[in-house]
Design a protein around this motif. Sequence first.
Motif, mmCIF file in Angstrom:
data_model
loop_
_atom_site.group_PDB
_atom_site.id
_atom_site.type_symbol
_atom_site.label_atom_id
_atom_site.label_comp_id
_atom_site.label_asym_id
_atom_site.label_seq_id
_atom_site.Cartn_x
_atom_site.Cartn_y
_atom_site.Cartn_z
ATOM 1 N N TYR A 175 8.924 -6.923 -1.357
ATOM 2 C CA TYR A 175 8.131 -6.613 -0.147
ATOM 3 C C TYR A 175 8.444 -5.250 0.429
ATOM 4 O O TYR A 175 7.551 -4.578 0.934
ATOM 5 N N TYR A 176 9.694 -4.795 0.288
ATOM 6 C CA TYR A 176 9.936 -3.398 0.687
ATOM 7 C C TYR A 176 9.272 -2.445 -0.297
ATOM 8 O O TYR A 176 8.836 -1.361 0.078
ATOM 9 N N LEU A 187 5.869 -1.608 0.679
ATOM 10 C CA LEU A 187 5.879 -0.596 1.729
ATOM 11 C C LEU A 187 6.093 0.787 1.119
ATOM 12 O O LEU A 187 5.417 1.759 1.474
ATOM 13 N N PRO A 209 4.908 1.950 8.054
ATOM 14 C CA PRO A 209 5.321 0.617 8.521
ATOM 15 C C PRO A 209 4.472 0.061 9.658
ATOM 16 O O PRO A 209 4.642 -1.105 10.003
ATOM 17 N N PHE A 226 2.373 -2.627 8.258
ATOM 18 C CA PHE A 226 3.361 -3.655 7.922
ATOM 19 C C PHE A 226 3.691 -4.480 9.164
ATOM 20 O O PHE A 226 3.658 -5.713 9.155
ATOM 21 N N SER A 279 0.506 -6.574 10.655
ATOM 22 C CA SER A 279 0.204 -7.838 9.980
ATOM 23 C C SER A 279 1.341 -8.834 10.205
ATOM 24 O O SER A 279 1.096 -10.018 10.439
ATOM 25 N N SER A 319 -2.582 1.533 3.928
ATOM 26 C CA SER A 319 -2.353 0.560 4.995
ATOM 27 C C SER A 319 -2.504 -0.867 4.484
ATOM 28 O O SER A 319 -1.763 -1.758 4.885
ATOM 29 N N SER A 343 0.517 -1.814 2.567
ATOM 30 C CA SER A 343 1.614 -1.969 3.519
ATOM 31 C C SER A 343 1.491 -3.281 4.296
ATOM 32 O O SER A 343 2.478 -3.988 4.520
ATOM 33 N N SER A 344 0.259 -3.629 4.686
ATOM 34 C CA SER A 344 0.078 -4.854 5.466
ATOM 35 C C SER A 344 0.377 -6.097 4.630
ATOM 36 O O SER A 344 0.860 -7.102 5.144
ATOM 37 N N GLY A 399 2.683 -6.187 2.372
ATOM 38 C CA GLY A 399 4.144 -6.263 2.442
ATOM 39 C C GLY A 399 4.601 -6.975 3.702
ATOM 40 O O GLY A 399 5.528 -7.786 3.665
ATOM 41 N N GLY A 400 3.916 -6.683 4.814
ATOM 42 C CA GLY A 400 4.265 -7.310 6.091
ATOM 43 C C GLY A 400 4.139 -8.825 6.060
ATOM 44 O O GLY A 400 4.957 -9.550 6.637
#
Lengths: 254, 305
Positions: B22-23, B26, B45, B48, B51, B200, B203-204, B206-207
């Motif tokens: 998950y990182y 990002l 982030p 991230f 979300s 984005s 990244s989301s 990943g969040g």
Amino acid sequence: MHTEKEHAIVLRNVNKSFGGVKAIDNVSFILGHDKSAVLIGPNGAGKTTLFNLITGEVPLDSGEIYIFGVDISNSSVQKRSDLGLARTYQICNLFNGMTAEENIYLALNSNEWKSKRNKFPFLTPWQKNKNKMDRIKEVLKSVGLEDKKHILVGNLSHGEQRQIELGMAIAPDPKIMLLDEPMAGLSLTERKFINKLILKLAVKKNIIVIEHDIDFALNITDNIMVLDHGKVIAEGSPESIKGNVEVQKVYKME
Amino acid sequence: MLSIAPNFGNTFIIIVLIRIMYYGLLTIAFSFLASQLGLFSLMVPVAFGVSGYTIAILETKNILIFPYSALVGIILALIISTFLGVMVNRSKGTYFLMLTLVLGQLAYAIALQWVSLTKGTTGITGVNRPYLLNIANLESNILFYYFILVVFIICIILLYVLINSSFGVKLRGVRESESRMIMLGYNTSLIKWVAFMVSSFVSSIGGIFFVYFIGVMNPDAISLNASVKVMIASIFGGINSIIGAIIGTGIIKIVEIVLSGITQRYLLIIGVMFLIVILLAPNGIMGIAERISKFGTRFFKKNSK
């Protein structure tokens, strides 16, 4: 006016100032549909600014510009290039970190080269567009760089970068080409090569070229325009230009 | 190799791999912008966090459950990114960095100070892992691992396809010379904006995994520290490739996890490692790998002659 349809480029009372400096001062000229022109003038006369105004990179202050009878005074750069306008830059403005092939690929942006069947442009590899790839091969061959297509443009020599610059201008098969000192900083042999290249490419195209090498420029056309301090001070054949008093003053000819 | 890892590994390795993934999402979101557009975004982030927070709030307040909460999270992150993307679109270079820094800090400040919604520094706790469509119980780490692995690989494939498409060539064109792209008639703001949205989106995602795995969402996840860590991991691995971003995250996270058990000064060691990589190999681990492979081919060529 109905007659403007027949002309390639028409400029009418075009003005542009940067701050207090009048870069282009009430310039009007007409380029007939089968004509080309050479633009000369001392440094800072506004030659490149005039190109920028025609291509739309710099907005006009006032005046009108027509390409093939279409008023493009306020049109976007995209619309102007769709109408068949292409240019080269005095200082090479290339995609240095990309291959020669990719450079030409990006130059093929006018509507004609957009693949019609490709419904998922985001998902198909760019090399899959056969239409464009054939054209890229053709263009690179015509500028004599077909064996360098996978080399990063930043690693090419200055002369070769000039060739790429030209290739990018001719790639979309434009009707009007604006060449801004296409041979600046080249050696004699390179100049001869580019000269030949331009002559070959110039067939059936309207070309405006900024060039200090008059001998070369006269190869393309004998229609000369002299610009000084943003004004057209003379226009016509080489003989009439040489005889013009104002031109002699500018160039301090004895 | 990654797909069979759980069969041998113990829970610890699985947890490490999940964290790396998950990182990693990002980092590849950051790396995508940095490598293709040449823009270093310190607000990666933000999506991230948006979300993550959305899911945490929706789940703890019993408003929505898994597939829907995640969906709302992504959509909200994309909506916010739409505005952020428009805002930063005109800048580049250092100004882009500064602008994204400010916007990232703004998001952080909101998360920190809107206590009624985000519960401030403490963060929102007690986010339970979802029952995925009531079929698989994601409580078990192994199922969670496979789930994130699939999504992770899909994201990487998606980005690779995008980079190889005509859109990818245009992105690199903007990176190399935006003025020329404009002259060629491209809408460069749109191109940049789309790339920003893709970043984005990744990244989301990943969040989502972050909040479900940790179960806690607090402002630390979107602090400047987090942005800088992403940047370091990406540069460490090699800023020019997605693989580099993943390797960079992997190494940084493993070092962080292993060393933090041994000494409290693990950040110092990471700093020294980072310094060495920057000084000796500006292109990161991928640059070193490239050099070795080049040397290898030259070596073998010489020997075969």
